[in-house]
Scaffold this active site. Structure first.
Site, PDB file in Angstrom:
ATOM      1  N   HIS A   1       0.866  -1.186   0.000  1.00  0.00           N
ATOM      2  CA  HIS A   1       0.000   0.000   0.000  1.00  0.00           C
ATOM      3  C   HIS A   1       0.901   1.233   0.000  1.00  0.00           C
ATOM      4  O   HIS A   1       1.879   1.281   0.743  1.00  0.00           O
ATOM      5  CB  HIS A   1      -0.870  -0.032   1.270  1.00  0.00           C
ATOM      6  CG  HIS A   1      -1.939   1.019   1.294  1.00  0.00           C
ATOM      7  ND1 HIS A   1      -1.669   2.336   1.551  1.00  0.00           N
ATOM      8  CD2 HIS A   1      -3.272   0.929   1.090  1.00  0.00           C
ATOM      9  CE1 HIS A   1      -2.806   3.024   1.506  1.00  0.00           C
ATOM     10  NE2 HIS A   1      -3.796   2.194   1.225  1.00  0.00           N
TER      11      HIS A   1
ATOM     12  N   CYS B   1      -3.632   2.804  -4.314  1.00  0.00           N
ATOM     13  CA  CYS B   1      -4.631   3.562  -3.563  1.00  0.00           C
ATOM     14  C   CYS B   1      -4.698   4.976  -4.143  1.00  0.00           C
ATOM     15  O   CYS B   1      -3.763   5.767  -3.994  1.00  0.00           O
ATOM     16  CB  CYS B   1      -4.245   3.591  -2.088  1.00  0.00           C
ATOM     17  SG  CYS B   1      -5.397   4.568  -1.113  1.00  0.00           S
TER      18      CYS B   1
ATOM     19  N   HIS C   1      -7.598   0.456  -4.543  1.00  0.00           N
ATOM     20  CA  HIS C   1      -8.364   1.235  -3.571  1.00  0.00           C
ATOM     21  C   HIS C   1      -8.833   2.478  -4.322  1.00  0.00           C
ATOM     22  O   HIS C   1      -7.992   3.238  -4.823  1.00  0.00           O
ATOM     23  CB  HIS C   1      -7.472   1.694  -2.408  1.00  0.00           C
ATOM     24  CG  HIS C   1      -7.231   0.647  -1.377  1.00  0.00           C
ATOM     25  ND1 HIS C   1      -6.581   0.905  -0.194  1.00  0.00           N
ATOM     26  CD2 HIS C   1      -7.571  -0.660  -1.328  1.00  0.00           C
ATOM     27  CE1 HIS C   1      -6.518  -0.195   0.532  1.00  0.00           C
ATOM     28  NE2 HIS C   1      -7.102  -1.162  -0.140  1.00  0.00           N
TER      29      HIS C   1
ATOM     30  N   ASP D   1     -12.613   1.861  -0.648  1.00  0.00           N
ATOM     31  CA  ASP D   1     -11.752   2.526   0.328  1.00  0.00           C
ATOM     32  C   ASP D   1     -12.590   3.339   1.308  1.00  0.00           C
ATOM     33  O   ASP D   1     -13.608   2.865   1.748  1.00  0.00           O
ATOM     34  CB  ASP D   1     -10.689   3.367  -0.374  1.00  0.00           C
ATOM     35  CG  ASP D   1      -9.426   3.483   0.477  1.00  0.00           C
ATOM     36  OD1 ASP D   1      -9.356   2.812   1.511  1.00  0.00           O
ATOM     37  OD2 ASP D   1      -8.522   4.230   0.120  1.00  0.00           O
ATOM     38  N   HIS D   2     -12.178   4.555   1.629  1.00  0.00           N
ATOM     39  CA  HIS D   2     -12.903   5.305   2.665  1.00  0.00           C
ATOM     40  C   HIS D   2     -14.167   5.945   2.110  1.00  0.00           C
ATOM     41  O   HIS D   2     -14.324   6.101   0.913  1.00  0.00           O
ATOM     42  CB  HIS D   2     -12.047   6.457   3.201  1.00  0.00           C
ATOM     43  CG  HIS D   2     -10.725   6.022   3.714  1.00  0.00           C
ATOM     44  ND1 HIS D   2      -9.730   6.897   4.010  1.00  0.00           N
ATOM     45  CD2 HIS D   2     -10.237   4.791   3.997  1.00  0.00           C
ATOM     46  CE1 HIS D   2      -8.672   6.251   4.441  1.00  0.00           C
ATOM     47  NE2 HIS D   2      -8.956   4.957   4.440  1.00  0.00           N
TER      48      HIS D   2
ATOM     49  N   TYR E   1     -14.915   4.440   7.639  1.00  0.00           N
ATOM     50  CA  TYR E   1     -15.389   3.087   7.312  1.00  0.00           C
ATOM     51  C   TYR E   1     -16.857   2.834   7.628  1.00  0.00           C
ATOM     52  O   TYR E   1     -17.219   1.798   8.184  1.00  0.00           O
ATOM     53  CB  TYR E   1     -14.491   2.042   7.978  1.00  0.00           C
ATOM     54  CG  TYR E   1     -13.186   1.897   7.239  1.00  0.00           C
ATOM     55  CD1 TYR E   1     -13.105   1.109   6.094  1.00  0.00           C
ATOM     56  CD2 TYR E   1     -12.051   2.599   7.640  1.00  0.00           C
ATOM     57  CE1 TYR E   1     -11.914   1.000   5.391  1.00  0.00           C
ATOM     58  CE2 TYR E   1     -10.855   2.494   6.937  1.00  0.00           C
ATOM     59  CZ  TYR E   1     -10.799   1.691   5.811  1.00  0.00           C
ATOM     60  OH  TYR E   1      -9.632   1.588   5.102  1.00  0.00           O
TER      61      TYR E   1
HETATM   62  C1  DNO Z   1      -6.570   3.082   5.463  1.00  0.00           C
HETATM   63  C2  DNO Z   1      -6.000   1.910   4.812  1.00  0.00           C
HETATM   64  C3  DNO Z   1      -4.612   1.639   5.320  1.00  0.00           C
HETATM   65  C4  DNO Z   1      -4.111   0.317   4.791  1.00  0.00           C
HETATM   66  C5  DNO Z   1      -2.706  -0.014   5.209  1.00  0.00           C
HETATM   67  C6  DNO Z   1      -2.217  -1.239   4.491  1.00  0.00           C
HETATM   68  O1  DNO Z   1      -7.729   3.169   5.608  1.00  0.00           O
HETATM   69  O2  DNO Z   1      -6.052   1.989   3.453  1.00  0.00           O
HETATM   70  O3  DNO Z   1      -4.633   1.621   6.713  1.00  0.00           O
HETATM   71  O4  DNO Z   1      -4.945  -0.690   5.264  1.00  0.00           O
HETATM   72  O5  DNO Z   1      -1.833   1.014   4.955  1.00  0.00           O
HETATM   73  O6  DNO Z   1      -1.240  -1.855   5.233  1.00  0.00           O
END
Ligand code: DNO
Length: 357
Positions: A206, A244, A271, A316-317, A330
Protein backbone atom coordinates in the site's frame (compact mmCIF):
# COMPACT_ATOMS: atom_id res chain seq x y z
CA UNK A 1 -12.85 -6.02 -11.53
CA UNK A 2 -13.79 -8.01 -8.45
CA UNK A 3 -15.48 -5.83 -5.84
CA UNK A 4 -14.67 -6.41 -2.17
CA UNK A 5 -15.49 -4.53 1.02
CA UNK A 6 -13.38 -4.01 4.12
CA UNK A 7 -14.86 -5.52 7.27
CA UNK A 8 -13.15 -5.25 10.64
CA UNK A 9 -14.76 -8.36 12.13
CA UNK A 10 -17.56 -9.31 14.45
CA UNK A 11 -17.82 -6.97 17.43
CA UNK A 12 -15.20 -4.71 15.90
CA UNK A 13 -17.22 -3.07 13.14
CA UNK A 14 -20.51 -1.15 13.10
CA UNK A 15 -21.23 -2.65 9.69
CA UNK A 16 -22.59 -6.21 9.51
CA UNK A 17 -22.07 -8.90 6.89
CA UNK A 18 -25.82 -8.92 6.41
CA UNK A 19 -25.66 -5.28 5.33
CA UNK A 20 -22.63 -5.76 3.10
CA UNK A 21 -24.43 -8.57 1.30
CA UNK A 22 -27.03 -6.07 0.10
CA UNK A 23 -24.50 -3.83 -1.70
CA UNK A 24 -24.59 -4.83 -5.36
CA UNK A 25 -21.69 -6.83 -6.69
CA UNK A 26 -19.62 -7.33 -3.54
CA UNK A 27 -18.11 -10.80 -3.63
CA UNK A 28 -15.71 -10.80 -0.75
CA UNK A 29 -14.67 -9.18 2.48
CA UNK A 30 -11.29 -7.61 3.04
CA UNK A 31 -10.21 -8.78 6.45
CA UNK A 32 -7.42 -9.19 8.97
CA UNK A 33 -6.88 -10.45 12.48
CA UNK A 34 -6.84 -6.97 13.91
CA UNK A 35 -5.86 -8.08 17.39
CA UNK A 36 -2.62 -9.74 16.26
CA UNK A 37 0.46 -7.65 17.05
CA UNK A 38 2.77 -7.00 14.07
CA UNK A 39 5.41 -9.69 13.78
CA UNK A 40 3.43 -12.59 15.26
CA UNK A 41 2.38 -15.69 13.40
CA UNK A 42 -1.39 -15.78 12.88
CA UNK A 43 -3.13 -18.76 14.52
CA UNK A 44 -4.99 -21.08 12.16
CA UNK A 45 -8.12 -21.34 14.37
CA UNK A 46 -8.66 -17.60 14.20
CA UNK A 47 -8.14 -17.54 10.44
CA UNK A 48 -10.64 -20.36 10.00
CA UNK A 49 -13.16 -18.58 12.21
CA UNK A 50 -13.20 -15.49 9.94
CA UNK A 51 -13.50 -17.71 6.88
CA UNK A 52 -16.46 -19.50 8.44
CA UNK A 53 -18.20 -16.21 9.28
CA UNK A 54 -17.64 -14.82 5.78
CA UNK A 55 -18.77 -17.94 3.98
CA UNK A 56 -21.98 -18.03 5.95
CA UNK A 57 -22.92 -14.91 3.98
CA UNK A 58 -21.50 -16.13 0.69
CA UNK A 59 -18.34 -14.00 0.77
CA UNK A 60 -14.85 -15.04 -0.20
CA UNK A 61 -11.84 -14.19 1.97
CA UNK A 62 -9.42 -13.73 -0.93
CA UNK A 63 -8.01 -10.40 0.25
CA UNK A 64 -6.28 -9.74 3.56
CA UNK A 65 -5.54 -6.15 4.63
CA UNK A 66 -3.11 -6.10 6.31
CA UNK A 67 -0.49 -8.46 7.63
CA UNK A 68 1.49 -5.72 9.33
CA UNK A 69 5.26 -5.54 9.09
CA UNK A 70 7.15 -5.33 12.39
CA UNK A 71 9.11 -2.10 12.91
CA UNK A 72 12.35 -4.12 13.37
CA UNK A 73 12.03 -5.23 9.74
CA UNK A 74 11.63 -1.62 8.55
CA UNK A 75 14.50 -0.57 10.77
CA UNK A 76 16.69 -3.43 9.52
CA UNK A 77 17.51 -4.67 13.03
CA UNK A 78 19.09 -8.11 13.56
CA UNK A 79 15.88 -9.21 15.28
CA UNK A 80 14.03 -8.83 11.96
CA UNK A 81 14.74 -12.40 10.83
CA UNK A 82 12.46 -14.01 13.40
CA UNK A 83 9.63 -11.64 12.43
CA UNK A 84 10.19 -12.39 8.75
CA UNK A 85 9.99 -16.12 9.52
CA UNK A 86 6.66 -15.54 11.27
CA UNK A 87 5.46 -13.54 8.26
CA UNK A 88 6.31 -16.46 5.96
CA UNK A 89 4.40 -18.91 8.16
CA UNK A 90 1.38 -16.58 8.09
CA UNK A 91 1.52 -16.42 4.27
CA UNK A 92 1.52 -20.24 4.14
CA UNK A 93 -1.46 -20.48 6.48
CA UNK A 94 -3.42 -17.85 4.57
CA UNK A 95 -2.80 -19.75 1.33
CA UNK A 96 -4.40 -22.82 2.90
CA UNK A 97 -7.73 -20.99 3.24
CA UNK A 98 -7.58 -19.62 -0.30
CA UNK A 99 -6.21 -16.10 0.24
CA UNK A 100 -4.95 -14.60 -3.04
CA UNK A 101 -3.76 -11.11 -2.05
CA UNK A 102 -2.07 -9.72 1.04
CA UNK A 103 -1.99 -5.94 1.42
CA UNK A 104 0.68 -4.43 3.68
CA UNK A 105 2.59 -1.20 4.01
CA UNK A 106 6.13 -0.14 4.77
CA UNK A 107 5.47 3.19 6.48
CA UNK A 108 7.62 3.83 9.55
CA UNK A 109 5.70 4.17 12.84
CA UNK A 110 2.39 5.42 11.46
CA UNK A 111 0.01 4.06 8.92
CA UNK A 112 -2.21 6.79 7.43
CA UNK A 113 -1.96 10.20 9.06
CA UNK A 114 -4.74 12.77 9.46
CA UNK A 115 -5.19 15.75 11.75
CA UNK A 116 -8.98 15.56 12.03
CA UNK A 117 -11.16 12.48 11.85
CA UNK A 118 -14.46 14.36 11.53
CA UNK A 119 -14.01 17.54 9.53
CA UNK A 120 -17.37 19.06 8.71
CA UNK A 121 -18.08 19.41 4.98
CA UNK A 122 -20.50 21.95 3.43
CA UNK A 123 -23.30 19.37 3.21
CA UNK A 124 -23.16 18.53 6.94
CA UNK A 125 -21.32 15.22 6.53
CA UNK A 126 -17.90 14.72 8.10
CA UNK A 127 -14.71 13.25 6.69
CA UNK A 128 -11.01 12.67 7.34
CA UNK A 129 -8.88 15.80 6.97
CA UNK A 130 -5.16 16.55 6.79
CA UNK A 131 -3.86 19.96 7.74
CA UNK A 132 -0.37 20.40 6.37
CA UNK A 133 0.85 23.18 8.65
CA UNK A 134 -0.22 21.27 11.74
CA UNK A 135 1.98 18.32 10.80
CA UNK A 136 4.85 20.30 9.27
CA UNK A 137 5.37 22.50 12.28
CA UNK A 138 5.23 19.79 14.83
CA UNK A 139 8.13 18.42 16.76
CA UNK A 140 6.90 14.87 17.39
CA UNK A 141 8.75 14.46 20.68
CA UNK A 142 7.31 17.77 21.84
CA UNK A 143 3.89 16.51 20.97
CA UNK A 144 4.44 13.24 22.78
CA UNK A 145 5.25 15.24 25.92
CA UNK A 146 2.32 17.57 25.40
CA UNK A 147 -0.15 14.69 25.07
CA UNK A 148 1.31 12.99 28.13
CA UNK A 149 0.49 16.14 30.12
CA UNK A 150 -2.83 16.87 28.49
CA UNK A 151 -4.60 13.78 27.12
CA UNK A 152 -7.39 15.94 25.64
CA UNK A 153 -4.95 17.21 23.05
CA UNK A 154 -4.32 14.36 20.69
CA UNK A 155 -3.99 13.27 17.07
CA UNK A 156 -5.37 10.23 15.28
CA UNK A 157 -3.05 7.31 16.06
CA UNK A 158 -1.46 9.12 19.01
CA UNK A 159 -3.59 7.50 21.67
CA UNK A 160 -2.05 7.61 25.17
CA UNK A 161 -1.38 3.85 25.17
CA UNK A 162 0.95 4.27 22.17
CA UNK A 163 2.84 7.21 23.59
CA UNK A 164 5.58 5.36 25.44
CA UNK A 165 6.40 3.38 22.30
CA UNK A 166 6.31 6.50 20.14
CA UNK A 167 9.25 8.28 21.70
CA UNK A 168 11.51 5.24 21.46
CA UNK A 169 10.41 4.61 17.87
CA UNK A 170 11.18 8.18 16.85
CA UNK A 171 14.57 7.73 18.49
CA UNK A 172 15.17 4.47 16.58
CA UNK A 173 14.35 6.11 13.22
CA UNK A 174 16.48 9.19 13.89
CA UNK A 175 19.28 8.14 11.56
CA UNK A 176 17.29 5.98 9.15
CA UNK A 177 17.35 7.48 5.65
CA UNK A 178 15.10 6.77 2.68
CA UNK A 179 17.91 4.71 1.15
CA UNK A 180 18.09 2.62 4.34
CA UNK A 181 14.37 2.03 4.09
CA UNK A 182 14.71 0.91 0.43
CA UNK A 183 17.45 -1.43 1.49
CA UNK A 184 15.38 -2.93 4.32
CA UNK A 185 12.36 -3.29 2.06
CA UNK A 186 14.45 -5.17 -0.52
CA UNK A 187 15.75 -7.50 2.18
CA UNK A 188 12.18 -8.21 3.29
CA UNK A 189 10.89 -8.79 -0.26
CA UNK A 190 13.75 -11.09 -1.20
CA UNK A 191 12.68 -13.40 1.61
CA UNK A 192 8.92 -13.05 1.33
CA UNK A 193 8.24 -13.09 -2.41
CA UNK A 194 9.57 -16.62 -3.08
CA UNK A 195 7.19 -17.88 -0.37
CA UNK A 196 4.34 -15.88 -1.90
CA UNK A 197 5.13 -17.37 -5.32
CA UNK A 198 5.02 -20.95 -4.09
CA UNK A 199 1.77 -20.23 -2.26
CA UNK A 200 0.16 -18.30 -5.14
CA UNK A 201 -0.44 -15.16 -3.06
CA UNK A 202 0.22 -11.70 -4.44
CA UNK A 203 1.90 -9.34 -2.01
CA UNK A 204 0.43 -5.88 -2.64
CA UNK A 205 2.18 -2.95 -0.98
CA UNK A 206 0.00 0.00 0.00
CA UNK A 207 1.40 3.44 -0.81
CA UNK A 208 2.28 5.91 1.90
CA UNK A 209 -0.59 8.06 3.05
CA UNK A 210 0.02 10.96 2.62
CA UNK A 211 2.74 10.30 0.03
CA UNK A 212 5.46 12.39 1.65
CA UNK A 213 7.58 12.32 4.77
CA UNK A 214 5.71 13.14 7.99
CA UNK A 215 7.30 14.11 11.32
CA UNK A 216 10.73 13.70 9.75
CA UNK A 217 10.18 9.95 9.18
CA UNK A 218 11.28 8.55 5.82
CA UNK A 219 8.60 7.49 3.34
CA UNK A 220 9.31 5.91 -0.04
CA UNK A 221 6.16 4.53 -1.69
CA UNK A 222 5.09 7.94 -2.85
CA UNK A 223 5.17 8.50 -6.63
CA UNK A 224 5.50 6.91 -10.05
CA UNK A 225 9.30 6.72 -10.09
CA UNK A 226 9.33 5.07 -6.69
CA UNK A 227 6.61 2.59 -7.67
CA UNK A 228 8.79 1.64 -10.66
CA UNK A 229 11.79 1.23 -8.39
CA UNK A 230 9.73 -0.82 -5.94
CA UNK A 231 8.51 -3.25 -8.63
CA UNK A 232 12.08 -3.82 -9.77
CA UNK A 233 13.39 -4.57 -6.27
CA UNK A 234 12.11 -8.07 -6.85
CA UNK A 235 10.77 -8.35 -10.37
CA UNK A 236 8.12 -11.00 -9.84
CA UNK A 237 4.42 -11.05 -10.78
CA UNK A 238 3.82 -11.71 -7.08
CA UNK A 239 5.48 -8.47 -6.02
CA UNK A 240 2.51 -6.18 -6.59
CA UNK A 241 0.79 -2.94 -5.68
CA UNK A 242 -2.32 -1.91 -3.83
CA UNK A 243 -2.90 1.18 -5.93
CA UNK A 244 -4.63 3.56 -3.56
CA UNK A 245 -5.93 6.56 -5.51
CA UNK A 246 -6.62 8.64 -2.42
CA UNK A 247 -3.23 8.09 -0.80
CA UNK A 248 -1.10 8.83 -3.88
CA UNK A 249 -3.63 11.37 -5.12
CA UNK A 250 -3.06 13.70 -2.16
CA UNK A 251 -0.04 14.89 -4.12
CA UNK A 252 -1.42 16.74 -7.18
CA UNK A 253 1.71 15.77 -9.14
CA UNK A 254 0.65 12.13 -9.05
CA UNK A 255 -1.58 11.29 -11.99
CA UNK A 256 -3.41 8.15 -10.88
CA UNK A 257 -4.91 7.25 -14.29
CA UNK A 258 -1.42 7.32 -15.75
CA UNK A 259 -0.13 5.07 -12.96
CA UNK A 260 -2.93 2.55 -13.49
CA UNK A 261 -2.07 2.45 -17.20
CA UNK A 262 1.63 1.92 -16.54
CA UNK A 263 1.37 -0.61 -13.71
CA UNK A 264 -1.90 -2.40 -14.55
CA UNK A 265 -0.41 -5.90 -14.70
CA UNK A 266 1.18 -5.47 -11.25
CA UNK A 267 -1.85 -4.00 -9.47
CA UNK A 268 -3.40 -6.78 -7.42
CA UNK A 269 -5.72 -4.57 -5.43
CA UNK A 270 -7.31 -1.22 -6.26
CA UNK A 271 -8.36 1.24 -3.57
CA UNK A 272 -10.63 3.80 -5.18
CA UNK A 273 -11.57 7.06 -3.45
CA UNK A 274 -11.46 10.80 -3.99
CA UNK A 275 -9.76 13.67 -2.11
CA UNK A 276 -10.11 17.42 -2.48
CA UNK A 277 -6.75 19.16 -2.33
CA UNK A 278 -6.60 22.80 -1.28
CA UNK A 279 -4.08 25.35 -2.51
CA UNK A 280 -2.07 25.20 0.71
CA UNK A 281 -1.70 21.42 0.41
CA UNK A 282 -4.36 20.46 2.97
CA UNK A 283 -6.74 17.77 1.79
CA UNK A 284 -10.08 16.32 2.78
CA UNK A 285 -11.73 13.08 1.74
CA UNK A 286 -14.89 13.56 -0.33
CA UNK A 287 -17.57 11.47 -1.98
CA UNK A 288 -16.27 9.30 -4.82
CA UNK A 289 -17.85 11.54 -7.48
CA UNK A 290 -15.15 13.06 -9.70
CA UNK A 291 -16.48 16.62 -9.51
CA UNK A 292 -16.56 16.55 -5.69
CA UNK A 293 -12.79 16.17 -5.34
CA UNK A 294 -9.53 16.72 -7.17
CA UNK A 295 -9.19 13.21 -8.63
CA UNK A 296 -10.62 12.15 -11.95
CA UNK A 297 -12.28 8.98 -10.69
CA UNK A 298 -13.92 8.46 -14.10
CA UNK A 299 -10.51 8.36 -15.77
CA UNK A 300 -9.13 6.09 -13.04
CA UNK A 301 -11.93 3.54 -13.49
CA UNK A 302 -11.56 3.92 -17.27
CA UNK A 303 -7.85 3.10 -16.96
CA UNK A 304 -8.69 -0.13 -15.13
CA UNK A 305 -11.36 -0.94 -17.69
CA UNK A 306 -9.04 -0.33 -20.66
CA UNK A 307 -6.64 -2.81 -19.10
CA UNK A 308 -9.32 -5.44 -18.53
CA UNK A 309 -8.52 -5.31 -14.83
CA UNK A 310 -9.47 -8.59 -13.19
CA UNK A 311 -7.94 -7.82 -9.78
CA UNK A 312 -9.76 -6.87 -6.61
CA UNK A 313 -11.10 -3.38 -5.87
CA UNK A 314 -12.67 -1.70 -2.90
CA UNK A 315 -14.24 1.73 -2.42
CA UNK A 316 -11.75 2.53 0.33
CA UNK A 317 -12.90 5.31 2.67
CA UNK A 318 -16.14 7.21 2.69
CA UNK A 319 -17.52 10.25 4.45
CA UNK A 320 -19.70 9.84 7.53
CA UNK A 321 -23.21 10.58 6.33
CA UNK A 322 -26.81 10.29 7.56
CA UNK A 323 -25.60 10.44 11.18
CA UNK A 324 -23.90 7.10 10.92
CA UNK A 325 -21.72 6.15 13.90
CA UNK A 326 -18.83 4.14 12.55
CA UNK A 327 -15.08 3.72 12.42
CA UNK A 328 -13.49 6.82 10.89
CA UNK A 329 -13.74 6.49 7.11
CA UNK A 330 -15.39 3.09 7.31
CA UNK A 331 -19.12 3.62 7.41
CA UNK A 332 -21.58 1.61 5.38
CA UNK A 333 -23.45 4.33 3.50
CA UNK A 334 -20.84 6.39 1.72
CA UNK A 335 -18.73 3.39 0.81
CA UNK A 336 -21.85 1.74 -0.65
CA UNK A 337 -22.55 4.90 -2.65
CA UNK A 338 -18.94 4.80 -3.82
CA UNK A 339 -19.36 1.26 -5.07
CA UNK A 340 -22.43 2.21 -7.05
CA UNK A 341 -20.54 5.12 -8.63
CA UNK A 342 -17.68 2.81 -9.61
CA UNK A 343 -20.09 0.23 -11.03
CA UNK A 344 -21.92 3.01 -12.90
CA UNK A 345 -18.75 3.99 -14.69
CA UNK A 346 -17.63 0.40 -15.22
CA UNK A 347 -20.97 -0.87 -16.58
CA UNK A 348 -21.26 2.08 -18.96
CA UNK A 349 -17.80 1.37 -20.32
CA UNK A 350 -18.65 -2.34 -20.68
CA UNK A 351 -21.78 -1.52 -22.63
CA UNK A 352 -19.95 0.87 -24.94
CA UNK A 353 -17.28 -1.74 -25.55
CA UNK A 354 -19.87 -4.35 -26.49
CA UNK A 355 -21.67 -1.94 -28.80
CA UNK A 356 -18.43 -1.07 -30.52
CA UNK A 357 -17.43 -4.67 -31.18
C1 DNO B 1 -6.57 3.08 5.46
C2 DNO B 1 -6.00 1.91 4.81
C3 DNO B 1 -4.61 1.64 5.32
C4 DNO B 1 -4.11 0.32 4.79
C5 DNO B 1 -2.71 -0.01 5.21
C6 DNO B 1 -2.22 -1.24 4.49
O1 DNO B 1 -7.73 3.17 5.61
O2 DNO B 1 -6.05 1.99 3.45
O3 DNO B 1 -4.63 1.62 6.71
O4 DNO B 1 -4.94 -0.69 5.26
O5 DNO B 1 -1.83 1.01 4.96
O6 DNO B 1 -1.24 -1.86 5.23
Amino acid sequence: MRMVFRWYGKGNDSVTLDQIRQIPGVEGIVWALHDMPAGEEWPMEKILEVKRQAEEYGFNVDVVESVNVHEDIKLGLPTRDKYIENYKRTIEKLAKVGVKVICYNFMPVFDWTRTDLAKKLEDGSTALFYETSKVDHMDPIDLVNKIAKNPDFTMPGWEPERLSKLSSLFEAYKNVTEEDLWHNLKYFLEQIIPVAEVNDIKMAIHPDDPPWSVFGLPRIITNKENLRRFLKLVDSPYNCLTLCSGSLGANPENNIGEMVREFADRIAFAHIRNVRIYENGDFVETSHRACDGSLDIVDIVKAYHENNFTGYARPDHGRHIWNEKCRPGYGLYDRALGIMYIWGIWDTLEKLKKEES
